[in-house]
Design a protein around this motif. Structure first.
Motif, PDB file in Angstrom:
ATOM      1  N   THR A 186       7.562  -6.018  14.446  1.00 51.83           N
ATOM      2  CA  THR A 186       7.453  -5.070  13.345  1.00 51.83           C
ATOM      3  C   THR A 186       8.698  -5.105  12.468  1.00 51.83           C
ATOM      4  N   ILE A 187       9.861  -5.142  13.086  1.00 53.17           N
ATOM      5  CA  ILE A 187      11.116  -5.197  12.332  1.00 53.17           C
ATOM      6  C   ILE A 187      11.213  -6.481  11.521  1.00 53.17           C
ATOM      7  N   LEU A 188      10.850  -7.609  12.138  1.00 51.63           N
ATOM      8  CA  LEU A 188      10.902  -8.890  11.422  1.00 51.63           C
ATOM      9  C   LEU A 188       9.963  -8.899  10.219  1.00 51.63           C
ATOM     10  N   LEU A 189       8.753  -8.394  10.396  1.00 57.10           N
ATOM     11  CA  LEU A 189       7.814  -8.373   9.277  1.00 57.10           C
ATOM     12  C   LEU A 189       8.237  -7.364   8.210  1.00 57.10           C
ATOM     13  N   TRP A 190       8.841  -6.256   8.613  1.00 59.83           N
ATOM     14  CA  TRP A 190       9.332  -5.288   7.647  1.00 59.83           C
ATOM     15  C   TRP A 190      10.470  -5.885   6.822  1.00 59.83           C
ATOM     16  N   LEU A 191      11.398  -6.590   7.499  1.00 61.74           N
ATOM     17  CA  LEU A 191      12.493  -7.244   6.780  1.00 61.74           C
ATOM     18  C   LEU A 191      11.965  -8.336   5.845  1.00 61.74           C
ATOM     19  N   LEU A 192      10.959  -9.067   6.286  1.00 64.29           N
ATOM     20  CA  LEU A 192      10.348 -10.083   5.432  1.00 64.29           C
ATOM     21  C   LEU A 192       9.702  -9.450   4.209  1.00 64.29           C
ATOM     22  N   SER A 193       9.036  -8.318   4.407  1.00 63.82           N
ATOM     23  CA  SER A 193       8.405  -7.649   3.269  1.00 63.82           C
ATOM     24  C   SER A 193       9.450  -7.141   2.281  1.00 63.82           C
ATOM     25  N   GLY A 221       9.749  -8.631  -1.396  1.00 64.83           N
ATOM     26  CA  GLY A 221       9.429  -7.562  -2.329  1.00 64.83           C
ATOM     27  C   GLY A 221       7.974  -7.143  -2.369  1.00 64.83           C
ATOM     28  N   VAL A 222       7.317  -7.129  -1.213  1.00 64.22           N
ATOM     29  CA  VAL A 222       5.930  -6.655  -1.156  1.00 64.22           C
ATOM     30  C   VAL A 222       5.823  -5.519  -0.149  1.00 64.22           C
ATOM     31  N   ASN A 223       4.701  -4.825  -0.205  1.00 66.37           N
ATOM     32  CA  ASN A 223       4.425  -3.760   0.748  1.00 66.37           C
ATOM     33  C   ASN A 223       4.178  -4.385   2.124  1.00 66.37           C
ATOM     34  N   ILE A 224       4.619  -3.724   3.178  1.00 65.93           N
ATOM     35  CA  ILE A 224       4.448  -4.271   4.533  1.00 65.93           C
ATOM     36  C   ILE A 224       2.968  -4.435   4.880  1.00 65.93           C
ATOM     37  N   MET A 225       2.109  -3.615   4.276  1.00 67.65           N
ATOM     38  CA  MET A 225       0.670  -3.721   4.559  1.00 67.65           C
ATOM     39  C   MET A 225       0.096  -5.054   4.091  1.00 67.65           C
ATOM     40  N   GLU A 226       0.745  -5.667   3.126  1.00 63.01           N
ATOM     41  CA  GLU A 226       0.266  -6.939   2.599  1.00 63.01           C
ATOM     42  C   GLU A 226       0.463  -8.089   3.584  1.00 63.01           C
ATOM     43  N   ILE A 227       1.461  -7.975   4.457  1.00 68.91           N
ATOM     44  CA  ILE A 227       1.761  -9.093   5.359  1.00 68.91           C
ATOM     45  C   ILE A 227       1.617  -8.739   6.830  1.00 68.91           C
TER      46      ILE A 227
END
Length: 107
Positions: free
Chosen positions: A15-22, A26-32
């Motif tokens: 979750t942290i990795l995907l949040w940092l990637l988002s 510059g996209v919403n975390i829901m997108e990825i």
């Protein structure tokens, strides 16, 4: 108990990795969220498959060049450890979150 702790830590790290990637792209975390979870699971699968493939290749080359039995060729079997269990739970949770988040737009 140890398996549950490792699975929960895996979910938190993913979750942290995907949040940092988002944040980085510059996209919403829901997108990825869902696609990122599936992608990370795919990377783990490819590493396990690649390990078996490399081992089989070395064993075959050793047998072909020297005639020594180096362990033979093994069939690839995906191993379900606590990390993979955490990845699968993350995918399931992200699928539910994605359906609820985007399903609300349909109603």
């Amino acid at each position: 108990m140890r398996t549950v702790i490792i699975a929960v830590v895996t979910i938190i790290i993913e979750t942290i990795l995907l949040w940092l990637l988002s944040l980085w792209i510059g996209v919403n975390i829901m997108e990825i969220l869902l696609l990122g979870g599936i992608s990370i699971f795919g990377v783990v699968w490819f590493f396990q498959h690649g390990s078996t493939y490399a081992s089989n290749q070395v064993n075959s080359m050793t047998r072909g060049w020297t005639g020594l039995d180096a362990g033979g060729v093994r069939v690839f079997r995906f191993k379900f450890g606590p990390i993979v269990f955490g990845l699968l739970i993350f995918i399931l949770i992200s699928l539910v979150i994605t359906v609820v988040y985007y399903g609300g737009d349909l109603a």
